[in-house]
Design a protein around this motif. Structure first.
Motif, PDB file in Angstrom:
ATOM      1  N   ARG B  36       0.795  -1.171   0.147  1.00 60.72           N
ATOM      2  CA  ARG B  36      -0.060   0.004  -0.063  1.00 60.72           C
ATOM      3  C   ARG B  36       0.825   1.230   0.046  1.00 60.72           C
ATOM      4  O   ARG B  36       2.092   1.334   0.686  1.00 60.72           O
ATOM      5  N   ASP B  38       0.717   5.283   0.885  1.00 58.99           N
ATOM      6  CA  ASP B  38       0.312   6.391   1.371  1.00 58.99           C
ATOM      7  C   ASP B  38       0.982   7.657   1.363  1.00 58.99           C
ATOM      8  O   ASP B  38       2.242   7.610   1.338  1.00 58.99           O
ATOM      9  N   ILE B  46       2.184  -5.584   2.649  1.00 61.35           N
ATOM     10  CA  ILE B  46       1.173  -6.098   3.257  1.00 61.35           C
ATOM     11  C   ILE B  46       1.288  -7.488   3.477  1.00 61.35           C
ATOM     12  O   ILE B  46       1.367  -7.973   4.562  1.00 61.35           O
ATOM     13  N   GLY B  63      -5.753  -6.540   8.801  1.00 57.07           N
ATOM     14  CA  GLY B  63      -7.289  -5.897   8.148  1.00 57.07           C
ATOM     15  C   GLY B  63      -7.019  -6.547   6.688  1.00 57.07           C
ATOM     16  O   GLY B  63      -8.244  -6.342   5.848  1.00 57.07           O
ATOM     17  N   TYR B  64      -6.200  -7.432   6.229  1.00 63.38           N
ATOM     18  CA  TYR B  64      -6.212  -8.006   4.758  1.00 63.38           C
ATOM     19  C   TYR B  64      -6.004  -9.411   5.215  1.00 63.38           C
ATOM     20  O   TYR B  64      -5.212  -9.970   5.840  1.00 63.38           O
ATOM     21  N   LEU B  78     -10.317  -7.627   1.817  1.00 60.92           N
ATOM     22  CA  LEU B  78     -10.668  -6.777   2.928  1.00 60.92           C
ATOM     23  C   LEU B  78     -12.029  -7.243   3.180  1.00 60.92           C
ATOM     24  O   LEU B  78     -12.776  -7.187   2.338  1.00 60.92           O
ATOM     25  N   ALA B  81     -13.893  -3.508   5.279  1.00 59.45           N
ATOM     26  CA  ALA B  81     -13.014  -2.191   5.025  1.00 59.45           C
ATOM     27  C   ALA B  81     -13.442  -1.029   6.345  1.00 59.45           C
ATOM     28  O   ALA B  81     -14.645  -0.727   6.625  1.00 59.45           O
ATOM     29  N   SER B  84      -9.050   3.829   7.360  1.00 63.49           N
ATOM     30  CA  SER B  84      -7.618   3.847   7.414  1.00 63.49           C
ATOM     31  C   SER B  84      -7.262   2.903   6.063  1.00 63.49           C
ATOM     32  O   SER B  84      -5.883   3.079   6.090  1.00 63.49           O
ATOM     33  N   GLN B  85      -8.018   2.073   5.656  1.00 67.90           N
ATOM     34  CA  GLN B  85      -7.580   1.430   4.423  1.00 67.90           C
ATOM     35  C   GLN B  85      -7.345   2.168   3.091  1.00 67.90           C
ATOM     36  O   GLN B  85      -7.330   1.351   2.154  1.00 67.90           O
ATOM     37  N   THR B  86      -8.083   3.606   3.122  1.00 72.43           N
ATOM     38  CA  THR B  86      -8.104   4.127   1.999  1.00 72.43           C
ATOM     39  C   THR B  86      -6.708   4.408   1.584  1.00 72.43           C
ATOM     40  O   THR B  86      -5.628   4.754   2.374  1.00 72.43           O
ATOM     41  N   SER B  87      -6.111   3.925   0.379  1.00 70.59           N
ATOM     42  CA  SER B  87      -4.957   3.927  -0.161  1.00 70.59           C
ATOM     43  C   SER B  87      -4.854   3.641  -1.602  1.00 70.59           C
ATOM     44  O   SER B  87      -5.812   3.186  -2.210  1.00 70.59           O
ATOM     45  N   TYR B  89      -2.896   0.544  -3.762  1.00 72.92           N
ATOM     46  CA  TYR B  89      -2.444  -0.566  -3.876  1.00 72.92           C
ATOM     47  C   TYR B  89      -1.819  -0.825  -4.911  1.00 72.92           C
ATOM     48  O   TYR B  89      -2.202  -1.059  -5.973  1.00 72.92           O
TER      49      TYR B  89
END
Lengths: 118, 117
Positions: B36, B38, B46, B63-64, B78, B81, B84-87, B89
């Motif tokens: 990921r 950011d 990950i 979370g994955y 995911l 979701a 915080s997983q906004t990203s 990939y």
């Protein structure tokens, strides 16, 4: 722990200028690998170079050159006579240390955005 | 040769929804990775896989989940979701590394931009 620091967040130069992107790394390992990747505006990362810790020779590839100095834990990247097409984010990465799985971990720096103005 | 491809390119999810990102490579590479990216943090690993049927945790696995049922495919899931997983990939692949390490040049896909509301 392994760490890669790219202190220059953003650099702006005018075409044909030379520019150096700095990369400083931290590791206690004696065997490790260093990389540079380019991320153009299209998004996907493109491999540029890999260097192992036992090879301190500088490398030149066209307008690109890399200076590896173990004494200062640096692996700097220089673009000579920059061009607009060089505009991208450049990442330095280090393969060192070990994950729980027993394999060396790969740590990326935060990247340096290079803008080359025409 | 398509290299490494990823689907979808963009996705918007609501908190709690699930989804699967698909990565495919046609270079017969043994190793595959999910990262990921950011802002201001570079890429973080990950999960990764060193061969069909095997997966392992990277730096930020929580979370994955992943699966590698076929050598050419690597799926990232995911289950629930979170914002915080906004990203963005990225999937990558590489050939066998020295002593099984992740030392070789990696080939990256174009990325998937995921937003979790």
């Amino acid at each position: 722990a392994q760490k890669v620091t790219q202190a220059q967040t953003e650099i702006s130069v005018v075409e044909k200028e030379d520019v150096t992107l700095d990369c400083v790394y931290e590791t206690r390992d004696t065997t490790y690998y260093l990389f540079w990747y380019k991320q153009p505006p299209s998004g996907e990362l493109v491999f540029l170079i890999r260097r192992n810790s036992f090879d301190e020779q500088n490398e030149i590839s066209g307008r690109y050159s890399w200076n590896f100095q173990k004494s200062t834990s640096s692996f700097n990247f220089t673009i000579t006579a920059s061009q607009v097409v060089d505009s991208a984010v450049y990442f330095c990465a280090l393969s060192a240390g070990y994950m729980d799985t027993g394999r060396r971990a790969l740590t990326f720096g935060s990247g340096t955005r290079l803008q080359v103005q025409p | 040769n398509a290299g490494v491809t990823q689907t979808p390119k963009f996705r918007v999810l609501k908190t709690g929804q699930s989804m699967t990102l698909l990565c495919a490579q046609d270079m017969n590479h043994e190793y595959m990775y999910w990262y990921r990216q950011d802002p201001g943090m570079g890429l973080r690993l990950i999960h990764y896989s060193v061969g069909e049927g095997t997966t392992a945790k990277g730096e930020v696995p929580d979370g994955y989940n992943v699966s590698r049922l076929k050598k050419q495919n690597f799926l990232l899931g995911l289950e629930s979701a979170a914002p915080s997983q906004t990203s963005v990939y990225f999937c990558a692949s590489s050939y066998l590394g020295t002593s099984g390490n992740l030392d070789n040049e990696q080939f990256f896909g174009p990325g998937t931009r995921l937003t979790v509301l």
